[in-house]
Design a protein around this motif. Structure first.
Motif, PDB file in Angstrom:
ATOM      1  N   GLU A 168       1.049  -1.522  -0.077  1.00  0.00           N
ATOM      2  CA  GLU A 168       0.119   0.032  -0.104  1.00  0.00           C
ATOM      3  C   GLU A 168       0.838   1.441   0.023  1.00  0.00           C
ATOM      4  O   GLU A 168       0.438   2.504  -0.418  1.00  0.00           O
ATOM      5  N   CYS A 169       2.167   1.098   0.173  1.00  0.00           N
ATOM      6  CA  CYS A 169       3.269   2.429   0.193  1.00  0.00           C
ATOM      7  C   CYS A 169       3.655   2.395  -1.314  1.00  0.00           C
ATOM      8  O   CYS A 169       4.652   2.076  -1.453  1.00  0.00           O
ATOM      9  N   MET A 170       2.875   3.227  -1.838  1.00  0.00           N
ATOM     10  CA  MET A 170       3.065   3.387  -3.455  1.00  0.00           C
ATOM     11  C   MET A 170       4.028   4.757  -3.510  1.00  0.00           C
ATOM     12  O   MET A 170       4.719   4.974  -4.603  1.00  0.00           O
ATOM     13  N   GLU A 171       4.108   5.399  -2.506  1.00  0.00           N
ATOM     14  CA  GLU A 171       5.093   6.529  -2.507  1.00  0.00           C
ATOM     15  C   GLU A 171       5.958   6.608  -1.301  1.00  0.00           C
ATOM     16  O   GLU A 171       6.011   5.561  -0.762  1.00  0.00           O
ATOM     17  N   GLU A 172       7.132   7.613  -1.397  1.00  0.00           N
ATOM     18  CA  GLU A 172       7.737   7.417  -0.181  1.00  0.00           C
ATOM     19  C   GLU A 172       7.390   7.684   0.873  1.00  0.00           C
ATOM     20  O   GLU A 172       6.144   8.361   1.090  1.00  0.00           O
ATOM     21  N   THR A 173       7.550   6.817   1.945  1.00  0.00           N
ATOM     22  CA  THR A 173       6.795   6.685   3.204  1.00  0.00           C
ATOM     23  C   THR A 173       7.725   7.021   4.508  1.00  0.00           C
ATOM     24  O   THR A 173       8.472   6.300   4.726  1.00  0.00           O
ATOM     25  N   GLN A 174       7.385   7.727   5.393  1.00  0.00           N
ATOM     26  CA  GLN A 174       8.188   7.820   6.570  1.00  0.00           C
ATOM     27  C   GLN A 174       7.917   6.638   7.505  1.00  0.00           C
ATOM     28  O   GLN A 174       6.859   6.183   7.684  1.00  0.00           O
TER      29      GLN A 174
END
Length: 314
Positions: A168-174
């Motif tokens: 579900e983390c399709m973009e940079e994720t902290q």
């Protein structure tokens, strides 16, 4: 300039394949620091012959295997002294895909407080290595609930409060935890948190470094557009699966007590339970009785020693 540190221990072929993937996929300026942890085979000779003429590859020989943290710290120190502003620390069994390194570096330009970034890691068979990305700071209770063999039984409704499925983390994720097999750090911030904790020989380094970075109010990011292949476990061949499990338990004990303020009684219960589970899991392995007894004595003695020390307050 980018400094790339690769820890080698009897893995010359893997190290060479890793280096080839870097050279084939990264176009920026870089230097590679191969740290040999006292290989007992011909690794050093093979690597010296292969890279003797190279101006961007340096081989650093240690007289014995001091562990993951010690070896990588020595390589990073030399890289920093030679002007590398970013340090990529990678296992020798990592293969980089196109633009993997560039996409990691770009994140530092987006977020000034970034201390560390890590890629999307695949295992052989195109299988994602991580199941979840940790999106909130981990308490000792979170670790107790989620980081054990029973974590798969935790209801999703509870789990999603602190973790997000990696797909579900399709973009940079902290993130508040990272994959230790491959990560990129800012040199200055890495030094500010005193680099990797050398009290750990193997396993658990990422938990400790994550904790130190978070306590400095710096940030870490998971970068899904940066993809690498991890030939999992290949870089630690020579250590049996059973031994790795016992070493891992010892490293966790250090992290729990020194960094996460586990109650002492919980340390004792967890270690006892861990020893019992490992004894049952590896019961069919030849020589496991002697191995288990040796590590049981070592772990219980180590726990008593830890409990006499002050906890680390950062």
């Amino acid at each position: 300039m980018l400094g790339i540190v690769i820890l080698n221990y009897n893995t010359a072929k893997l190290t060479a394949d890793c280096i080839n993937s870097i050279m084939n996929t990264y176009k920026g300026a870089f230097k590679i620091y191969i740290v040999d942890g006292g290989s007992t085979d011909d690794s050093v000779i093979i690597l010296e012959d292969a890279y003797r003429e190279s101006e961007i590859i340096k081989i650093i020989q240690l007289n014995k295997n001091y562990g993951f943290s010690y070896g990588n710290n020595r390589g990073a120190e030399i890289a920093i002294k030679e002007g590398c502003r970013k340090i990529l620390i990678t296992n020798s069994d990592i293969i980089f895909y196109e633009n993997a390194i560039e996409n990691l570096i770009l994140t530092f330009e987006k977020y000034e407080s970034t201390a560390l970034v890590f890629p999307c890691v695949y295992n052989t068979g195109d299988i994602l290595q991580s199941v979840d990305i940790v999106i909130k700071k981990r308490s000792w209770l979170d670790i107790l609930i989620y980081e054990n063999i029973f974590s798969k039984f935790v209801p999703k409704a509870i789990k999603k409060r602190t973790r997000r499925p990696v797909e579900e983390c399709m973009e940079e994720t902290q993130s508040f935890y990272f994959e230790g097999c491959c990560f990129l750090v800012d040199s200055i911030k890495f030094c500010e948190v005193d680099m990797l904790d050398e009290n750990i020989f193997l396993y658990g380094e990422e938990s400790i470094l994550s904790e130190k970075i978070i306590r400095k109010n710096y940030k870490m990011y998971y970068i899904p557009d940066s993809k690498v292949l991890h030939l999992k476990g290949a870089s630690s061949e020579g250590i049996t699966r059973a031994e790795r499990s016992y070493i891992c338990l010892k490293s966790k004990l250090y992290f729990w007590y020194k960094y996460k303020k586990f109650p002492k009684i919980l340390d004792w219960i967890t270690v006892k339970a861990g020893l019992l589970i490992l004894r049952v899991r590896y019961r069919k392995i030849e020589g496991i009785t002697q191995l288990h007894y040796r590590y049981k004595i070592e772990l219980l003695s180590y726990m008593e020693e830890l409990h006499k020390q002050k906890r680390i307050l950062i």
